[in-house]
Design a protein around this motif. Structure first.
Motif, PDB file in Angstrom:
ATOM      1  N   LEU A   7       0.826  -1.207   0.000  1.00  0.00           N
ATOM      2  CA  LEU A   7       0.000   0.000   0.000  1.00  0.00           C
ATOM      3  C   LEU A   7       0.862   1.260   0.000  1.00  0.00           C
ATOM      4  O   LEU A   7       0.517   2.263  -0.632  1.00  0.00           O
ATOM      5  N   LEU A   8       1.968   1.215   0.710  1.00  0.00           N
ATOM      6  CA  LEU A   8       2.819   2.374   0.869  1.00  0.00           C
ATOM      7  C   LEU A   8       3.228   2.954  -0.482  1.00  0.00           C
ATOM      8  O   LEU A   8       3.224   4.169  -0.681  1.00  0.00           O
ATOM      9  N   TRP A   9       3.564   2.102  -1.434  1.00  0.00           N
ATOM     10  CA  TRP A   9       3.954   2.580  -2.755  1.00  0.00           C
ATOM     11  C   TRP A   9       2.799   2.580  -3.745  1.00  0.00           C
ATOM     12  O   TRP A   9       2.545   3.561  -4.436  1.00  0.00           O
TER      13      TRP A   9
ATOM     14  N   ASP B 139      -4.352   5.382  -0.487  1.00  0.00           N
ATOM     15  CA  ASP B 139      -3.490   5.870  -1.557  1.00  0.00           C
ATOM     16  C   ASP B 139      -2.037   5.834  -1.099  1.00  0.00           C
ATOM     17  O   ASP B 139      -1.716   6.208   0.035  1.00  0.00           O
ATOM     18  N   GLY B 140      -1.156   5.390  -1.999  1.00  0.00           N
ATOM     19  CA  GLY B 140       0.263   5.315  -1.689  1.00  0.00           C
ATOM     20  C   GLY B 140       1.064   6.444  -2.305  1.00  0.00           C
ATOM     21  O   GLY B 140       0.526   7.360  -2.933  1.00  0.00           O
ATOM     22  N   PHE B 141       2.380   6.368  -2.153  1.00  0.00           N
ATOM     23  CA  PHE B 141       3.260   7.433  -2.613  1.00  0.00           C
ATOM     24  C   PHE B 141       3.180   7.662  -4.120  1.00  0.00           C
ATOM     25  O   PHE B 141       3.137   8.807  -4.578  1.00  0.00           O
TER      26      PHE B 141
ATOM     27  N   LYS C 101       0.869   7.237  -6.414  1.00  0.00           N
ATOM     28  CA  LYS C 101      -0.301   7.996  -6.861  1.00  0.00           C
ATOM     29  C   LYS C 101      -0.171   9.463  -6.465  1.00  0.00           C
ATOM     30  O   LYS C 101      -0.498  10.367  -7.253  1.00  0.00           O
ATOM     31  N   LYS C 102       0.313   9.738  -5.275  1.00  0.00           N
ATOM     32  CA  LYS C 102       0.473  11.118  -4.813  1.00  0.00           C
ATOM     33  C   LYS C 102       1.546  11.836  -5.629  1.00  0.00           C
ATOM     34  O   LYS C 102       1.400  13.019  -5.970  1.00  0.00           O
ATOM     35  N   PHE C 103       2.635  11.135  -5.963  1.00  0.00           N
ATOM     36  CA  PHE C 103       3.696  11.749  -6.761  1.00  0.00           C
ATOM     37  C   PHE C 103       3.202  12.121  -8.159  1.00  0.00           C
ATOM     38  O   PHE C 103       3.524  13.188  -8.686  1.00  0.00           O
ATOM     39  N   ILE C 104       2.432  11.222  -8.770  1.00  0.00           N
ATOM     40  CA  ILE C 104       1.933  11.464 -10.124  1.00  0.00           C
ATOM     41  C   ILE C 104       1.068  12.720 -10.170  1.00  0.00           C
ATOM     42  O   ILE C 104       1.084  13.483 -11.143  1.00  0.00           O
ATOM     43  N   ALA C 105       0.331  12.971  -9.102  1.00  0.00           N
ATOM     44  CA  ALA C 105      -0.578  14.120  -9.060  1.00  0.00           C
ATOM     45  C   ALA C 105       0.129  15.434  -8.727  1.00  0.00           C
ATOM     46  O   ALA C 105      -0.484  16.492  -8.808  1.00  0.00           O
ATOM     47  N   ASP C 106       1.410  15.369  -8.381  1.00  0.00           N
ATOM     48  CA  ASP C 106       2.136  16.558  -7.931  1.00  0.00           C
ATOM     49  C   ASP C 106       3.052  17.057  -9.045  1.00  0.00           C
ATOM     50  O   ASP C 106       4.017  16.378  -9.427  1.00  0.00           O
TER      51      ASP C 106
ATOM     52  N   TRP D  48      -3.589   4.165   9.302  1.00  0.00           N
ATOM     53  CA  TRP D  48      -2.363   4.051   8.509  1.00  0.00           C
ATOM     54  C   TRP D  48      -2.460   4.958   7.290  1.00  0.00           C
ATOM     55  O   TRP D  48      -3.499   5.019   6.635  1.00  0.00           O
ATOM     56  N   GLY D  49      -1.398   5.690   6.985  1.00  0.00           N
ATOM     57  CA  GLY D  49      -1.397   6.552   5.803  1.00  0.00           C
ATOM     58  C   GLY D  49      -0.012   7.069   5.504  1.00  0.00           C
ATOM     59  O   GLY D  49       0.893   6.998   6.348  1.00  0.00           O
ATOM     60  N   VAL D  50       0.187   7.604   4.292  1.00  0.00           N
ATOM     61  CA  VAL D  50       1.490   8.117   3.891  1.00  0.00           C
ATOM     62  C   VAL D  50       1.369   9.540   3.347  1.00  0.00           C
ATOM     63  O   VAL D  50       0.311   9.959   2.875  1.00  0.00           O
ATOM     64  N   GLN D  51       2.450  10.257   3.427  1.00  0.00           N
ATOM     65  CA  GLN D  51       2.555  11.604   2.867  1.00  0.00           C
ATOM     66  C   GLN D  51       4.038  11.897   2.690  1.00  0.00           C
ATOM     67  O   GLN D  51       4.900  11.122   3.138  1.00  0.00           O
ATOM     68  N   TYR D  52       4.358  12.993   2.047  1.00  0.00           N
ATOM     69  CA  TYR D  52       5.752  13.366   1.844  1.00  0.00           C
ATOM     70  C   TYR D  52       5.878  14.874   1.995  1.00  0.00           C
ATOM     71  O   TYR D  52       4.896  15.611   2.022  1.00  0.00           O
TER      72      TYR D  52
END
Length: 302
Positions: free
Chosen positions: A130-132, A145-147, A149-154, A285-289
């Motif tokens: 899930l993390l990635w 949502d993992g990293f 998906k978040k990277f693609i949107a940024d 549980w969740g991720v962010q950067y």
């Protein structure tokens, strides 16, 4: 009838359960842990602009600084594993059961400890994936949502040009794209490139083919590096995706640190009379950067 009486399993087999579930995994041991998050938490950052100027008798104010924040929001996850004592009365494990047909929680000796370990390892593996690769819009949808998906949107994230399916024949060419995208302002000693197990295999195959003496000398057991960039094998990373960044720029949040004694072993026999039981727990549980401009993303989805 409503469930009103739960028993909580707090035996020695519970010790370390959440440590295994939370901290094991190729990536989770390296990135920043944000504990005790029940819903969301805001994490701040401060970027300082140029501060130097020419000296004079009346030095004017100079420099700019930007205070920003990001929200780390966690998902609600749960485990509910049913057990039936009857399942063990008809196989070789029946010899380890206590005598009688109405014994509470009559499961084979050592079974609970083994099962707790297995559940913890499964949680670890699934959260690593899930993390990635977590994507709540995928089919079937992931839990969080993992990293990636978040990277693609940024738009601040540094995307590598023309990503493709990785192989032993192109792995070095594609790693070069990642390496060249890393900003010169970053200290490469702190940067790691997270790659999938298959990408690691391709790189080792390349090394064996092109530098057989080196690999033989090290018995093929050598730390993976591309020039001065350390490669970290992440089991949850999608096959043809790579991410280069400072691990401290990646965060994952959880409330597990508060729930060390909340793994429940519920004996239904005490409640309903049925010869069943279940292992239950829930956690966040969740991720962010932090800074997207300090993340390099290689992937066919980027």
């Amino acid at each position: 009838m409503a469930l009103v009486d739960n028993t909580t399993y707090t035996g020695k087999d519970l010790a370390g359960f959440y440590s295994v579930a939370l901290l094991t995994g190729n990536t989770k041991q390296l990135i920043r842990l944000v504990p005790n998050v029940k819903s969301k938490v805001k994490l701040g950052s401060l970027n300082l602009g140029n501060v130097l100027q020419e000296d004079s008798c009346d030095v004017p104010e100079s420099g700019t600084y930007t205070l920003a924040q990001k929200t780390l929001e966690v998902c609600d996850l749960a485990v509910n594993i049913p057990l039936c004592a009857k399942d063990y009365e008809t196989n070789y494990l029946s010899e380890t059961l206590r005598a009688g047909s109405n014994v509470e929680a009559n499961f084979p000796d050592g079974f609970m400890g083994y099962l707790m370990k297995l559940v913890a390892e499964k949680i670890s593996a699934q959260t690593e994936a899930l993390l990635w690769a977590g994507d709540t819009t995928a089919s079937p949808p992931a839990l969080c949502d993992g990293f990636v998906k978040k990277f693609i949107a940024d738009s601040d994230v540094l995307d590598c040009a023309s990503p493709t399916t990785l192989s032993a024949s192109n792995i070095v060419t594609e790693l070069t794209k990642v390496y060249n995208k890393i900003p010169y302002t970053l200290n490469k000693a702190n940067i790691k490139c997270f790659i999938s197990p298959s990408a690691a295999t391709f790189y080792k195959q390349y090394l064996v083919t092109n530098f057989p003496a080196l690999m033989a000398w090290n018995s093929a057991d050598t730390a993976l590096k591309y020039i001065d960039l350390e490669l970290v094998v992440s089991n949850g990373m999608p096959a043809s995706t790579m991410v280069a960044c400072d691990p401290m720029n990646l965060w994952f949040g959880t409330d597990l640190m508060n729930d060390e004694n909340e793994l429940q072993f519920i004996d239904d026999k005490k409640i309903t009379g049925q010869k069943t039981a279940r292992i239950m727990t829930s956690f966040k549980w969740g991720v962010q950067y932090g800074n997207g401009s300090e993340v390099v993303l290689y992937g066919t989805g980027s």
